[in-house]
Enzyme design. Structure first.
Site, PDB file in Angstrom:
ATOM      1  N   CYS A   3       0.865  -1.128   0.061  1.00  0.00           N
ATOM      2  CA  CYS A   3      -0.108  -0.096   0.009  1.00  0.00           C
ATOM      3  C   CYS A   3       0.995   1.213   0.029  1.00  0.00           C
ATOM      4  O   CYS A   3       1.728   1.263   0.892  1.00  0.00           O
ATOM      5  CB  CYS A   3      -0.862   0.139   1.180  1.00  0.00           C
ATOM      6  SG  CYS A   3      -1.780   1.515   1.522  1.00  0.00           S
ATOM      7  N   CYS A   6       0.738   3.450   3.305  1.00  0.00           N
ATOM      8  CA  CYS A   6       1.275   2.724   4.227  1.00  0.00           C
ATOM      9  C   CYS A   6       2.833   3.130   4.227  1.00  0.00           C
ATOM     10  O   CYS A   6       3.545   3.392   5.182  1.00  0.00           O
ATOM     11  CB  CYS A   6       0.996   1.377   4.480  1.00  0.00           C
ATOM     12  SG  CYS A   6      -0.570   0.972   5.058  1.00  0.00           S
ATOM     13  N   ASN A  84     -13.174  10.177  -1.944  1.00  0.00           N
ATOM     14  CA  ASN A  84     -13.607   9.173  -3.031  1.00  0.00           C
ATOM     15  C   ASN A  84     -14.000   7.869  -2.227  1.00  0.00           C
ATOM     16  O   ASN A  84     -12.996   7.521  -1.527  1.00  0.00           O
ATOM     17  CB  ASN A  84     -12.788   9.182  -4.078  1.00  0.00           C
ATOM     18  CG  ASN A  84     -12.683  10.420  -4.767  1.00  0.00           C
ATOM     19  OD1 ASN A  84     -13.520  11.157  -4.943  1.00  0.00           O
ATOM     20  ND2 ASN A  84     -11.326  10.738  -5.284  1.00  0.00           N
ATOM     21  N   HIS A  97      -8.494   8.072   2.799  1.00  0.00           N
ATOM     22  CA  HIS A  97      -7.993   9.650   2.778  1.00  0.00           C
ATOM     23  C   HIS A  97      -8.670  10.589   2.376  1.00  0.00           C
ATOM     24  O   HIS A  97      -9.815  10.486   1.689  1.00  0.00           O
ATOM     25  CB  HIS A  97      -6.583   9.527   1.799  1.00  0.00           C
ATOM     26  CG  HIS A  97      -7.009   9.185   0.309  1.00  0.00           C
ATOM     27  ND1 HIS A  97      -6.964   7.928   0.044  1.00  0.00           N
ATOM     28  CD2 HIS A  97      -7.249   9.871  -0.740  1.00  0.00           C
ATOM     29  CE1 HIS A  97      -7.388   7.839  -1.348  1.00  0.00           C
ATOM     30  NE2 HIS A  97      -7.606   9.037  -1.757  1.00  0.00           N
TER      31      HIS A  97
HETATM   32  P1  AMP Z   1      -8.250   8.960  -4.958  1.00  0.00           P
HETATM   33  O1  AMP Z   1      -8.520   8.745  -6.228  1.00  0.00           O
HETATM   34  O2  AMP Z   1      -9.126   9.585  -3.964  1.00  0.00           O
HETATM   35  O3  AMP Z   1      -7.920   7.602  -4.458  1.00  0.00           O
HETATM   36  O4  AMP Z   1      -7.014   9.759  -4.695  1.00  0.00           O
HETATM   37  C1  AMP Z   1      -5.672   9.198  -4.830  1.00  0.00           C
HETATM   38  C2  AMP Z   1      -4.781  10.452  -5.041  1.00  0.00           C
HETATM   39  O5  AMP Z   1      -3.473   9.990  -4.843  1.00  0.00           O
HETATM   40  C3  AMP Z   1      -4.677  10.925  -6.387  1.00  0.00           C
HETATM   41  O6  AMP Z   1      -5.187  12.209  -6.402  1.00  0.00           O
HETATM   42  C4  AMP Z   1      -3.350  10.855  -6.924  1.00  0.00           C
HETATM   43  O7  AMP Z   1      -2.629  11.877  -7.686  1.00  0.00           O
HETATM   44  C5  AMP Z   1      -2.673  10.840  -5.655  1.00  0.00           C
HETATM   45  N1  AMP Z   1      -1.270   9.912  -5.263  1.00  0.00           N
HETATM   46  C6  AMP Z   1      -1.213   8.644  -5.862  1.00  0.00           C
HETATM   47  N2  AMP Z   1       0.058   8.299  -5.566  1.00  0.00           N
HETATM   48  C7  AMP Z   1       0.632   9.161  -4.729  1.00  0.00           C
HETATM   49  C8  AMP Z   1       1.902   9.442  -4.421  1.00  0.00           C
HETATM   50  N3  AMP Z   1       2.943   8.452  -4.479  1.00  0.00           N
HETATM   51  N4  AMP Z   1       2.177  10.515  -3.463  1.00  0.00           N
HETATM   52  C9  AMP Z   1       1.298  11.581  -3.601  1.00  0.00           C
HETATM   53  N5  AMP Z   1       0.055  11.459  -4.117  1.00  0.00           N
HETATM   54  C10 AMP Z   1      -0.336  10.341  -4.675  1.00  0.00           C
HETATM   55 ZN    ZN Z   2      -2.537   1.371   3.490  1.00  0.00          ZN
END
Ligand code: AMP
Ligand code: ZN
Length: 103
Positions: A3, A6, A84, A97
């Site tokens: 994850c 995590c 989401n 989140h």
């Molecule tokens: P969600 O669609 O609500 O699951 O949002 C996930 C968010 O995480 C998206 O806006 C991505 O751009 C962001 N994201 C994915 N991987 C990373 C990462 N390694 N560091 C920072 N943000 C990330």
């Molecule tokens: Zn996790």
């Protein structure tokens, strides 16, 4: 566990960290959709709001209060919070989140 959030919380993956305490971490979204786009993440791995339980009530309440604190620290006048839930709800990362978006 594979994850990414995590891993970020455990400092095993990089992120631009904006806030951290014992239970939460906030970092900048890698694909920001606003001038300030933070992800506020409980360190406890809960896959989504749908998987949270009564026992998570305090943690979920604190999630909102941490958003308030981070917004205050970032000195934004107003902000949007978004969560989401589930693939069909646009959730890509299966670790609960809160998005905090501000100008
Ligand atoms: P969600 O669609 O609500 O699951 O949002 C996930 C968010 O995480 C998206 O806006 C991505 O751009 C962001 N994201 C994915 N991987 C990373 C990462 N390694 N560091 C920072 N943000 C990330
Ligand atoms: Zn996790």
């Amino acid at each position: 566990m594979d994850c990414i959030f995590c891993k970020i919380a455990q400092k095993q993956a990089p992120a631009q960290i904006a806030y951290e305490d014992d239970e939460f971490i906030a970092f900048h979204d890698i694909r920001p959709k606003a001038p300030l786009h933070l992800l506020l993440v409980p360190k406890k791995h809960i896959p989504s709001l749908q998987e949270s339980q009564e026992g998570d009530a305090e943690l979920l309440g604190k999630l909102l209060l941490r958003a308030q604190k981070v917004a205050q620290e970032k000195q934004v006048k107003g902000y949007k919070l978004a969560m989401n839930v589930g693939k069909e709800g646009g959730q890509e990362i299966d670790h609960i989140h809160l998005h905090l978006l501000a100008q």
